[in-house]
Design an enzyme around this catalytic site. Structure first.
Site, PDB file in Angstrom:
ATOM      1  CE  LYS A  58      43.768  48.559  22.073  1.00 49.10           C
ATOM      2  NZ  LYS A  58      44.963  49.010  22.798  1.00 49.10           N
ATOM      3  CB  SER A 107      47.587  48.166  24.282  1.00 56.64           C
ATOM      4  OG  SER A 107      47.428  47.149  23.317  1.00 56.64           O
TER       5      SER A 107
END
EC number: 3.4.21.53
Length: 608
Positions: free
Chosen positions: A508, A465
């Site tokens: 996130k 990511s």
């Protein structure tokens, strides 16, 4: 300008609206308000397989399910019409000959063997061999039974000495369900592998032995030898991981499972499924005697969707729902969306100690995270922290830095060099280097290399990511264009520069917003996420309020060039950024050519 693969498929960057950040199920609930459907219909193939198992002669069915309560309710409903095709069951205790169980359509009076009619005695002798006497007991045979935590005594029964010295047998669940179906949860069999081996032997041979039962005390007379015939049908229930462990302990187990089906741990929450979903929720809520109105059901489905991390699916777990409703019903106040949010905050607050320590380290600048100004070669990335033995995952902001120097175009991943990164992370860094070469090294070698560091990373890094953040940091270092520190980035990438979906997207985004609160920022921040993750967005009300108040922008991107446009400053678009890098490469090459030329002139002059 070098052609960049994939730019023909760019989508327009999109600052997301509140409607895109949280699903709403009100419309589907309203449409189906007057409809009801039995919730097991959500799993039609599993229903068909279980019903076929009840009719066929196969003795074993494996049902993969992560929740015992959901499995139990599903099987009770699906097997509601199941009728065992067996006569009444009786137990003969030993005095002579073979002791055990027998079925009889004849009238059998519990008591002594010798007091039975000759027809009954002949039936017993046909089943168990010739007898002279013994005590006969009626066994309350059951149609379907469930063993959540099976022990040997519960499964096979107990043997003990009677007052007159004869052997007595307390039937186990297996004997009580001869001709019926016994459902056994798998973990108990994994704890005692010998229990599984004995159960497997009974299933395969369709027989039961007194030697499998638990002897509470040394028997005064020998246990009867041999095994007696029994119609045994068993359904094993467990998760995929538990089933894999069973196959590891017993490789033959996979072959012995003559039938197989599974219950999904999530279901699509659309209009066609909503009547069945409501039926499931109402069945779980029935013991609590509470009213479930439309606003509460919508809030509950939003929470279940958030657990699944998908806007169109919800987590389907009866045990979790039962525990949550039990917590909500500790007092007698009505169930409302506000009450649900309050309880969820309380539950989460009890598990946030590691997250609190992480936030404090940022607030105290033990971990320096900058969300103001600009910096060359430094990008705010987003990760999800998983701690062993802790039930809560939480997001965290971290710094990705890149430092360039004269080299051969290599992107050196310091995490990998230090053996602090996994294979997926290493692969993502190779993809970054590959795409960099596609853009700048098709005609000439790249005269620079770059070190990439995840600053203050003290644990093992895994996942891809941070690929987009890494690429932006490297491009910033090569072009000397600063990165906006008010921007955080998450996303994977492929060799064409397309931005790919990542996991934990809601955690996130929450990490960035939480960091702005910890740092007491007053200006707006932005987070760049993959366009492919829009289907996963389901954010808390706190972040929705922050978006509404203009404190945070959530922007979806589809290509790395869009990340460059949004994250870098002092440029006129990604084309200008790439042009600066190429000009820098050319200037360095011209300097090398000029230096080489001057050396050649000096040599020719010397030997003239």
């Amino acid at each position: 300008m070098t052609l960049i693969t994939g730019l023909d498929h760019l989508h327009t960057t999109n600052t997301l609206t509140l409607e895109q950040l949280q699903p709403c199920f009100t419309s589907a609930l309203t449409t189906c308000a007057t409809q009801r459907a039995p919730w097991p219909s959500l799993f039609p193939f599993a229903q068909q397989e279980v019903q076929a198992f009840a009719k066929l002669s196969q003795p074993l069915l494996t049902l993969v399910s992560s929740d015992w309560l959901t499995s139990q309710l599903f099987l009770q409903h699906t097997l509601a019409d199941f009728k065992p095709h067996t006569a009444p069951l009786y137990l003969l205790d030993q005095t002579a000959g073979q002791a055990g169980y027998f079925h009889s359509e004849l009238t059998v009076e519990p008591g002594r063997y010798r007091k039975q009619s000759k027809a009954v005695q002949d039936t017993i002798n046909d089943h168990l061999g010739d007898h002279e006497d013994g005590d006969i007991h009626a066994v309350a045979a059951k149609r379907i039974g469930f063993l959540e935590s099976a022990s040997r005594a519960q499964l096979f029964g107990e043997v003990y000495n009677g007052a007159d010295g004869t052997l007595q047998l307390k039937p186990g669940a297996l004997a009580c369900h001869l001709g019926g179906i016994l459902v056994v949860q798998l973990p108990a069999l994994l704890e005692d592998p010998t229990l599984w081996q004995d159960l497997k032997r009974c299933i395969e041979s369709q027989t039961i032995s007194w030697h499998d039962a638990v002897c509470l005390q040394p028997p005064k007379s020998p246990l009867p030898q041999g095994r007696f015939a029994a119609a045994i049908k068993v359904i094993l229930v467990g998760s995929r991981e538990q089933l894999a462990e069973l196959h590891h302990l017993d490789p033959d187990a996979a072959q012995n499972a003559s039938m197989f089906t599974e219950l999904a741990s999530e279901v699509r929450a659309n209009e066609s499924n909503m009547p069945a979903i409501q039926d499931f929720i109402c069945q779980i809520a029935a013991p609590f005697s509470v009213s479930l109105d439309l606003p509460f059901l919508n809030a509950l489905l939003q929470h279940l969707s958030q657990l699944r991390e998908h806007r169109e699916y919800i987590k389907f777990n009866g045990k979790y729902l039962q525990r949550l409703l039990g917590r909500l019903c500790l007092d007698e106040t009505p169930l409302t969306p506000e009450k649900l949010q309050q309880v969820l905050r309380q539950i989460r607050a009890a598990m946030t100690l590691p997250q609190k320590y992480s936030d404090e380290s940022i607030a105290e600048q033990q971990i320096p995270i900058s969300l103001t100004g600009n910096a060359i070669g430094q990008v705010n990335g987003l990760s999800v922290v998983e701690l062993d033995g802790h039930p809560l995952e939480f997001g965290e902001v971290f710094r990705v830095t890149a430092a360039e120097y004269l080299g051969d175009g290599e992107v050196i991943d310091v995490e990998r060099k230090a053996d602090m990164a996994g294979n997926i992370h290493s692969k993502s860094m190779m993809i970054v280097e590959s795409y960099l070469s596609q853009v700048f090294a098709k005609k000439h070698h790249i005269p620079f290399s770059a070190n990439v560091v995840f600053e203050q990373s003290y644990s093992h890094s895994e996942g891809d990511s941070a690929s987009i953040a890494t690429y932006v940091a490297v491009i910033s270092a090569l072009s000397q264009c600063p990165v906006k520190q008010t921007v955080a980035i998450t996303g994977a990438m492929d060799q064409q520069g397309h931005v790919l979906a990542v996991g934990g997207i809601n955690d996130k985004i929450m990490a960035l917003y939480r960091t702005t609160q910890v740092c007491q920022l007053e200006h707006k921040v932005s987070v760049l996420i993959p366009h492919a993750n829009l289907i996963n967005l389901n954010l808390d009300s706190d972040i929705l309020a922050g978006v509404a108040e203009g404190k945070i922008d959530i922007i979806s991107i589809g290509h790395v060039s869009e990340a460059l446009d949004l994250a870098l400053t002092e440029h006129q678009g990604w084309q200008d950024v790439y042009a600066r890098i190429k000009q820098r490469f050319k200037s360095l090459q011209d300097d090398d050519d000029e230096t080489l030329g001057s050396h050649w002139d000096w040599l020719t002059k010397w030997f003239r």
